[in-house]
Design an enzyme around this catalytic site. Structure first.
Site: not given
Length: 531
Positions: A228, A351, A447
């Site tokens: 990330s 995500e 995510h």
């Protein structure tokens, strides 16, 4: 860690071939004792600053809070990292220390994310530190340097999900980095260097080069790994001309080569923060503002529109702090030494499911959201909608798929293509597809979802439950072991076990209940975005 019995190390082919360390490093054992339910002894290591005292358990030698830079205090919060001070005697590194000033983020909407953010900010000035987990018999072992995510706002090595013991168990020295986040790390200021959090990671890598041999690591075999925001930091560093002197491999998980803020966008954030606090928008103006005030002011920035002509808000506007550059990491890569460094890179299929409120996912709401996202993210929204809203997808599924690529997937794929195109080092691409049933089957392969499998801690109880990342239905028993082993193989050999990516139609490893190598995987969807 250690939630299940492991195969003997000798039965793991990639480790036999590598000849992982089997003779003792330079540890000094002292003060026998007990730690938790497993026997431990205190152990010392010599760094260039002084002696640190850690613990040795059955699976790993562990040191917490080892300084790689001086404490950032006052005006120094907005300066480049300075060398750490020396000390006499022994520094206690047996327990985690302070972490960077940050808001508490252990819940994200309905989801419990405490394994990734622990219990938030632990106050203290001396937080530019490393947590090191090493094999007990390490000698010139490969090294992983881990850069956590957290929207450039939060995160630390205290998070249970980032325990490096599984890497140490499998012959790798694991180094977690605490870096400046929020205003101290990423607020653009006219009288301070940009991207101080990135400079922190570079300083940590320099410290690793000079000191990791004292912990059994090989400074010539360092893999930089980030997820990330941490992945975007890795991407930015790969565009620098000297990165080859600090690392030999890189892993990028759920980042984007389109994740940078332009100088103009960053200046808007700076002005808004300074106005909210009532000081001049400069390091001098912020020098006497407390960390508590800086953290408390952040929520007022989320209403600030940072979209500018020719510059969309990165990752669809979920960040206000971030890497500042008028050249996106994707554009900078070909000019950096990172094109000559083997790269493992990928993203998760769903995500964006982490960021879309569950209340907004009815068919009618999702259809509106689908068209709105396409208009925000691309100059030709109709073409994007047509590519993603297929007969086999509901409006909600199409919205999540489009938004996931607009936020992470597209920037990941383009970065992989740019790295592969240079032809100087291998590129390996994956897409993680295993879907959690958390949040009433709405979370999917969101995510963060790959992290418990990369760290081989998917059995951690705090990850399971209807409002926790992995949901109620256990994942396949071998998924974490197989994925973790692939990462270990890349770290040790430079090859995760699937074919190298060769361009837009090249092979992609799909990771889920089954593992499939597919050529031209979703190429039509990515092509619809144009260039």
């Amino acid at each position: 860690m250690g939630h299940r019995p492991r195969r003997p190390r000798a039965s793991r082919p990639h480790q036999r071939a590598r000849g992982l360390p089997c003779r003792a490093g330079g540890w000094r054992l002292r003060h026998p004792g007990l730690g938790g339910i497993r026997p431990t002894v205190n152990i010392t290591a010599e760094t260039e600053q002084g002696t640190v005292v850690g613990t040795r358990g059955p699976l790993a030698v562990v040191f917490h809070g080892v300084p790689y830079a001086a404490p950032p205090v006052g005006r120094a919060r907005f300066e480049a990292p300075a060398p750490p001070p020396h000390w006499s005697g022994e520094r206690d590194a047996r327990l985690p220390g302070p972490n960077a000033p940050q808001p508490r983020r252990d819940r994200f909407g309905q989801l419990d994310l405490s394994p990734f953010f622990a219990d938030g900010w632990h106050h203290g000035d001396d937080y530019l530190t490393l947590s090191i987990s090493a094999p007990p018999e390490a000698h010139r072992a490969p090294v992983v340097v881990w850069v956590h995510g957290g929207a450039f706002l939060a995160g630390s090595t205290r998070a249970p999900a980032y325990d490096g013991e599984s890497f140490a168990r499998d012959g790798v020295v694991f180094v977690g980095v605490n870096l400046r986040v929020g205003a101290a790390g990423f607020l653009r200021l006219p009288d301070a260097p940009d991207n101080r959090g990135v400079l922190d990671v570079a300083a940590a890598l320099g410290w690793v080069q000079r000191n990791i041999a004292a912990f059994g690591g090989d400074p010539g075999a360092v893999t930089l790994m980030g997820q990330s925001a941490g992945a975007i930091i890795v991407m930015d560093l790969l565009g620098r001309p000297d990165i080859h002197t600090l690392i030999s491999r890189a892993i990028v998980q759920s980042g984007t080569g389109l994740g940078g803020l332009t100088g103009e966008q960053a200046d808007v954030v700076t002005g808004a923060l300074a106005a909210a606090i009532g000081v001049a928008p400069s390091a001098a103006g912020l020098a006497d503002v407390s960390d508590e005030e800086l953290v408390a002011a952040f929520p007022r920035l989320m209403d600030v529109d940072i979209t500018r002509p020719g510059a969309r808000a990165p990752m669809d506007g979920i960040v206000r702090y971030g890497v500042v550059s008028d050249r996106q990491p994707l554009v900078s890569l070909p000019d950096g030494a990172g094109v000559g460094i083997p790269l493992l890179i990928g993203s998760n299929l769903d995500e964006a499911a982490l960021y879309v409120p569950q209340s907004d996912r009815s068919d009618a709401s999702a259809e509106r959201a689908l068209h709105a996202a396409a208009a925000r993210l691309n100059a030709d929204p109709d073409t994007i909608v047509e590519a993603y809203w297929r007969p086999d997808r509901t409006p909600d599924e199409a919205h999540i798929a489009l938004l996931s690529d607009g936020m992470f997937g597209l920037g990941t794929r383009l970065f992989a293509e740019a790295h592969s195109r240079a032809g100087l080092a291998s590129t390996y691409v994956y897409e993680f597809e295993w879907r959690s049933d958390a949040l009433q089957n709405r979370l999917g392969a969101s995510h963060l979802m790959e992290l418990p499998f990369v760290f081989d801690n998917a059995r951690m109880p705090s990850l399971h439950g209807p409002d926790r990342l992995l949901g109620d239905t256990p994942p396949p028993r071998d998924l974490a072991e197989r994925m973790h082993d692939s990462w270990i193989r890349f770290v040790t050999e430079g090859d995760p076990g699937w074919p190298a990516f060769t361009g837009p139609d090249g092979p992609v490893q799909r990771i889920g209940r089954s593992w499939t190598v597919q050529h031209a995987h979703r190429s039509a969807e990515f092509a619809a975005w144009g260039r």
